[in-house]
Design an enzyme around this catalytic site. Structure first.
Site: not given
Length: 264
Positions: A170, A157
């Protein structure tokens, strides 16, 4: 979701994955679904792993769309954070397809929390088990079946590079996956197995309205240079490129479909 994410491929297939078999975690929706359909259009057999009963309808819809592309497909439910689930999924893929050529570690979860002190130990462990341990388990169990020319792809990400103050755990897992990509690519280079990643920016998937407050969802993706969130079918071609022979001289690298945000 309103509007619905765009996950259908934009172009006819050209057989770039003809004869190949792919396993995709988190393949029931979002980027995973778009990738499964695109791989099928390019000739691959596709197996998807999804988490629980709540996602069964999504998984069945993904299988329908994959089979409409003329591809062999199956879906299995299970918690990717458990090694036994990963092992059983890999074993079923080998039994049904005869081989595994492409591993896509895409399953992920995220939880919006504005303060570090609000993140419980259970949440932290849960996020790492899904996002990091899951990739480790799948890759470990698939590795004995991979051969020269095989491809492993991890969905990391933009948060691995820039952080995200309300996705602390995350972001940490995605940074761990980035290090995993770089380390494993060097480890497997002599075997001719390529390991790469894709680091999407803000992509319109079911994970977004499920994990962000409504006011944040309304503004999602508008801060990118392109002023909008990306769609799953704008990410899937990056995974296709890394999976096929077009990327035969690429390993240890990450592609960035993120709407124009520079990263380093």
């Amino acid at each position: 979701m309103h509007p619905e994410p765009d996950f259908m491929p934009r172009y006819p297939g050209s057989g770039r994955l003809s004869g190949k078999s792919a396993i995709i975690t988190g393949g029931d929706s979002g980027i995973g679904r778009a990738t499964a359909i695109l791989f099928a259009r390019e000739g691959a057999k596709v197996a998807i792993l999804y988490k629980d009963e709540e996602e069964t309808a999504d998984a069945e819809e993904t299988m329908r769309l994959v089979r409409e592309e003329g591809a062999q497909c199956f879906a299995k439910m299970g918690d990717i954070g458990l090694s036994g689930v990963a092992e059983a999924f890999v074993a079923q893929a080998v039994e049904e397809f005869g081989s595994i050529d492409i591993v896509v570690n895409n399953a992920a979860e995220q939880h919006y929390q504005e303060e570090l002190t609000d993140i419980s130990e259970e949440q932290m462990e849960r996020t790492f088990r899904t996002n990091v341990f899951g990739a480790f388990h799948i890759t470990k169990h698939a590795l004995p079946y991979l051969k020269e020319g095989s491809s492993i792809i991890c969905t990391t990400s933009i948060t691995a590079y820039r952080g995200q103050p309300v996705l602390l755990d995350y972001s940490s897992t995605k940074g761990a996956l980035l290090a995993f990509i770089r380390a494993l690519s060097a480890n497997l280079a002599e075997k001719g197995i390529r390991v790469n990643g894709v680091a999407p920016g803000p992509i319109w998937t079911p994970l977004i309205p499920a994990s962000f407050p409504a006011d944040k969802v309304e503004e999602f993706g508008k801060s990118t240079p392109l002023k909008r969130p990306g769609q799953p079918n704008e990410v899937a071609p990056s995974l296709l490129f890394l999976a096929c022979e077009d990327a035969s001289y690429i390993t240890g690298q990450v592609l960035h479909p993120n709407g124009g945000t520079p990263v380093s």
